[in-house]
Design an enzyme around this catalytic site. Structure first.
Site, PDB file in Angstrom:
ATOM      1  N   HIS A  20       0.831  -1.203   0.000  1.00  0.00           N
ATOM      2  CA  HIS A  20       0.000   0.000   0.000  1.00  0.00           C
ATOM      3  C   HIS A  20       0.870   1.260   0.000  1.00  0.00           C
ATOM      4  O   HIS A  20       0.646   2.189  -0.786  1.00  0.00           O
ATOM      5  CB  HIS A  20      -0.923   0.005   1.223  1.00  0.00           C
ATOM      6  CG  HIS A  20      -1.907  -1.118   1.248  1.00  0.00           C
ATOM      7  ND1 HIS A  20      -3.008  -1.162   0.425  1.00  0.00           N
ATOM      8  CD2 HIS A  20      -1.953  -2.257   1.988  1.00  0.00           C
ATOM      9  CE1 HIS A  20      -3.695  -2.269   0.661  1.00  0.00           C
ATOM     10  NE2 HIS A  20      -3.071  -2.953   1.600  1.00  0.00           N
ATOM     11  N   ARG A 157       6.465   2.502 -10.660  1.00  0.00           N
ATOM     12  CA  ARG A 157       7.474   3.515 -10.350  1.00  0.00           C
ATOM     13  C   ARG A 157       8.200   4.010 -11.604  1.00  0.00           C
ATOM     14  O   ARG A 157       8.267   3.317 -12.610  1.00  0.00           O
ATOM     15  CB  ARG A 157       8.487   2.936  -9.358  1.00  0.00           C
ATOM     16  CG  ARG A 157       7.949   2.783  -7.955  1.00  0.00           C
ATOM     17  CD  ARG A 157       8.838   1.905  -7.102  1.00  0.00           C
ATOM     18  NE  ARG A 157       8.629   0.492  -7.399  1.00  0.00           N
ATOM     19  CZ  ARG A 157       9.307  -0.492  -6.823  1.00  0.00           C
ATOM     20  NH1 ARG A 157      10.271  -0.211  -5.965  1.00  0.00           N
ATOM     21  NH2 ARG A 157       9.052  -1.750  -7.131  1.00  0.00           N
ATOM     22  N   GLU A 263       4.654  -5.246 -12.683  1.00  0.00           N
ATOM     23  CA  GLU A 263       6.059  -4.869 -12.833  1.00  0.00           C
ATOM     24  C   GLU A 263       6.805  -5.895 -13.680  1.00  0.00           C
ATOM     25  O   GLU A 263       7.614  -5.528 -14.541  1.00  0.00           O
ATOM     26  CB  GLU A 263       6.708  -4.732 -11.455  1.00  0.00           C
ATOM     27  CG  GLU A 263       6.128  -3.614 -10.614  1.00  0.00           C
ATOM     28  CD  GLU A 263       6.715  -3.538  -9.219  1.00  0.00           C
ATOM     29  OE1 GLU A 263       6.474  -2.527  -8.532  1.00  0.00           O
ATOM     30  OE2 GLU A 263       7.411  -4.490  -8.805  1.00  0.00           O
TER      31      GLU A 263
END
EC number: 3.6.1.57
Length: 353
Positions: A20, A157, A263
């Protein structure tokens, strides 16, 4: 809206791990770059440590992470915020009663991974591919809220945009296999996987190079170190900052489900995965479709069967370059790394592509 403050209410610990907080940090980075100030609100110092390293303001409420005091947090925010500010809620233990109260003060955006209850929010995010199982449009047809649904909103990211993944299958004598299970590995999947292969498939265990990743809340480090002691083909990595770079150096991955599967897709990394919690149950059917990723089973319902399946699947895929290439081709079309940009654009009132 530009110059509005984004408050983020989330937590991390050895029970709920770090997922989270990690996805919130990704959104925070993009928001700070494009829109303005970010401030986290967490229950205790466990969560604050992760966030402090990224140089964000953090408010620690010193309360139980799984029993939030709505009125105390309402009073806390009331004296700090402006109506144009935002609160992003990312916790399975903060419910709509909290959001409804806080929404009286500022704009609210909520992660909704499981469609479990009707959310009270201005923006609702479910980036999981399986959101299509749920009737969002009907549930919210009378509500004035923005729905950000589907894999285009996966908050990967920035590092996953900066590295060009390898589409071809590398030639290797000893494949590099990434092994991980979130930031805490509550089910002890890493240890159990290595122990199982060591006992039942020792030739496979020894013929690959293992890159093992554990996070700050991993509690089985002594047990794991004892197991891997003396094995030169095993490297233990703690709190990896650049996961994209590590994935790009590996040939295969064995992991629990969750956002990490997106990812792996972004880095075109052929992956075997387990389901280890209730909120991952729909990942199995979506990611294993057409064998894009290889599903090893529900670890919580049948550990022995799941580990056996992992052994069989890994033994086959490690030698099958053609299948690895097919997996890479499917992953290439699955996800990009612009989800956080799109989320922040929505908060700023901009149109998404």
């Amino acid at each position: 809206m530009k110059n509005s403050v984004l408050y983020i209410r989330t937590d991390a610990n050895e029970v709920i791990a770090t997922g989270h907080v990690m996805r919130c940090l990704t959104i925070a980075e993009e928001y700070r770059k494009k829109a303005g100030e970010v401030c986290f609100i967490v229950s205790d110092e466990n969560s604050a440590k992760m966030i402090d390293r990224r140089r964000y303001n953090v408010i620690v409420t010193n309360t139980k992470w799984n029993s939030v005091d709505i009125e105390s947090e309402y009073k806390l925010l009331k004296h700090k915020i402006r109506r144009s500010d935002w609160l992003l809620i990312d916790s399975y233990h903060i419910y709509s009663s909290y959001a409804a109260r806080i929404k009286q003060l500022l704009n609210v955006v909520v992660f909704d991974d499981m469609f479990s209850e009707k959310k009270i929010a201005d923006v609702i995010i479910n980036y999981n591919v399986f959101y299509r199982r749920f009737d969002y449009l009907n549930r919210y047809k009378h509500e004035k809220c923005i729905l950000l649904l589907g894999e285009k909103y996966v908050p990967l990211r920035k590092q996953f945009r900066e590295i060009e993944p390898e589409i071809n299958v590398r030639k290797y004598e000893r494949p590099k296999i990434l092994l991980m299970c979130g930031g805490a590995d509550k089910p002890n999947l890493i240890y159990e996987t290595l122990q199982y292969l060591k006992e039942n498939k020792p030739e496979l265990f020894l013929q690959v190079d293992w890159k093992i990743v554990v996070g700050s809340f991993y509690s089985n480090i002594d047990q794991l170190n004892l197991l891997i002691q003396g094995y030169l083909n095993i490297e233990l990595l703690c709190n990896v900052e650049n996961m994209a770079a590590l994935m790009n150096k590996c040939d295969l991955c064995v992991t629990a489900a969750s956002t990490v599967l997106y990812e792996c897709c972004a880095m075109l990394l052929p992956t075997l995965f387990f389901v280890v919690s209730e909120d991952q149950k729909y990942d199995a059917e979506v990611f294993s479709k057409d064998n894009m990723l290889l599903y090893c089973g529900n670890y919580m319902d049948g550990k022995k069967e799941a580990l056996k399946r992992m052994e069989v699947v890994l033994s086959k895929i490690v030698k099958n370059r053609e299948q690895q290439y097919k997996m890479k081709q499917m992953m290439k079309k699955f996800v990009d790394a612009k989800g956080a940009e799109r989320i922040v654009a929505a908060l700023m009132g901009e149109k998404n592509e």
